[in-house]
Design a protein around this motif. Structure first.
Motif, PDB file in Angstrom:
ATOM      1  N   TYR A  35       0.827  -1.204   0.000  1.00  0.00           N
ATOM      2  CA  TYR A  35       0.000   0.000   0.000  1.00  0.00           C
ATOM      3  C   TYR A  35       0.868   1.264   0.000  1.00  0.00           C
ATOM      4  N   LEU A  36       1.899   1.266   0.835  1.00  0.00           N
ATOM      5  CA  LEU A  36       2.758   2.450   0.898  1.00  0.00           C
ATOM      6  C   LEU A  36       3.491   2.671  -0.425  1.00  0.00           C
ATOM      7  N   GLU A  37       3.838   1.609  -1.102  1.00  0.00           N
ATOM      8  CA  GLU A  37       4.444   1.765  -2.426  1.00  0.00           C
ATOM      9  C   GLU A  37       3.458   2.386  -3.408  1.00  0.00           C
ATOM     10  N   SER A  38       2.182   1.999  -3.324  1.00  0.00           N
ATOM     11  CA  SER A  38       1.191   2.574  -4.233  1.00  0.00           C
ATOM     12  C   SER A  38       0.952   4.049  -3.927  1.00  0.00           C
ATOM     13  N   VAL A  39       0.983   4.405  -2.647  1.00  0.00           N
ATOM     14  CA  VAL A  39       0.835   5.824  -2.283  1.00  0.00           C
ATOM     15  C   VAL A  39       2.042   6.612  -2.786  1.00  0.00           C
ATOM     16  N   GLY A  40       3.226   6.035  -2.624  1.00  0.00           N
ATOM     17  CA  GLY A  40       4.425   6.708  -3.122  1.00  0.00           C
ATOM     18  C   GLY A  40       4.402   6.886  -4.629  1.00  0.00           C
ATOM     19  N   ALA A  41       3.944   5.869  -5.347  1.00  0.00           N
ATOM     20  CA  ALA A  41       3.859   5.972  -6.806  1.00  0.00           C
ATOM     21  C   ALA A  41       2.857   7.045  -7.211  1.00  0.00           C
ATOM     22  N   ALA A  42       1.747   7.125  -6.499  1.00  0.00           N
ATOM     23  CA  ALA A  42       0.750   8.159  -6.815  1.00  0.00           C
ATOM     24  C   ALA A  42       1.324   9.546  -6.546  1.00  0.00           C
ATOM     25  N   THR A  43       2.083   9.668  -5.480  1.00  0.00           N
ATOM     26  CA  THR A  43       2.689  10.961  -5.153  1.00  0.00           C
ATOM     27  C   THR A  43       3.697  11.373  -6.224  1.00  0.00           C
ATOM     28  N   ASN A  44       4.397  10.400  -6.770  1.00  0.00           N
ATOM     29  CA  ASN A  44       5.388  10.711  -7.806  1.00  0.00           C
ATOM     30  C   ASN A  44       4.763  11.309  -9.057  1.00  0.00           C
ATOM     31  N   VAL A  45       3.505  11.003  -9.305  1.00  0.00           N
ATOM     32  CA  VAL A  45       2.841  11.572 -10.489  1.00  0.00           C
ATOM     33  C   VAL A  45       1.944  12.751 -10.119  1.00  0.00           C
ATOM     34  N   GLY A  46       2.060  13.243  -8.894  1.00  0.00           N
ATOM     35  CA  GLY A  46       1.330  14.438  -8.487  1.00  0.00           C
ATOM     36  C   GLY A  46      -0.004  14.192  -7.826  1.00  0.00           C
ATOM     37  N   ASP A  47      -0.351  12.951  -7.522  1.00  0.00           N
ATOM     38  CA  ASP A  47      -1.621  12.649  -6.862  1.00  0.00           C
ATOM     39  C   ASP A  47      -1.387  12.587  -5.355  1.00  0.00           C
ATOM     40  N   TYR A  48      -1.556  13.736  -4.692  1.00  0.00           N
ATOM     41  CA  TYR A  48      -1.279  13.810  -3.269  1.00  0.00           C
ATOM     42  C   TYR A  48      -2.495  13.471  -2.407  1.00  0.00           C
ATOM     43  N   GLY A  49      -3.633  13.197  -3.003  1.00  0.00           N
ATOM     44  CA  GLY A  49      -4.851  12.924  -2.249  1.00  0.00           C
ATOM     45  C   GLY A  49      -5.222  11.448  -2.163  1.00  0.00           C
TER      46      GLY A  49
END
Length: 68
Positions: A35-49
């Protein structure tokens, strides 16, 4: 120490429980890491929510479960 059969049975049960706890702990750790990897990947593309949306989804699922 006296080879009491009840003590042997209790020790076997305790060992089995400890083994199950360790396996469950590894599964929880793996799920959390994924899960934390998926959150990190989303953050890398600008999805902070993403994390906040996931918390909202979890709250809705809990509410649906308990409202039945």
């Amino acid at each position: 120490m006296a080879n009491d059969p009840a003590a042997v049975a209790s020790a076997a049960t305790a060992g089995e429980s400890l083994g199950k706890l360790m396996v469950a702990g590894v599964r929880v750790y793996s799920a959390a890491e994924g899960y934390l990897e998926s959150v990190g990947a989303a953050t890398n593309v600008g999805d902070y929510g993403k994390a906040l949306r996931d918390v909202a989804w979890l709250g809705q699922q809990i509410n649906n479960h308990w409202s039945l």
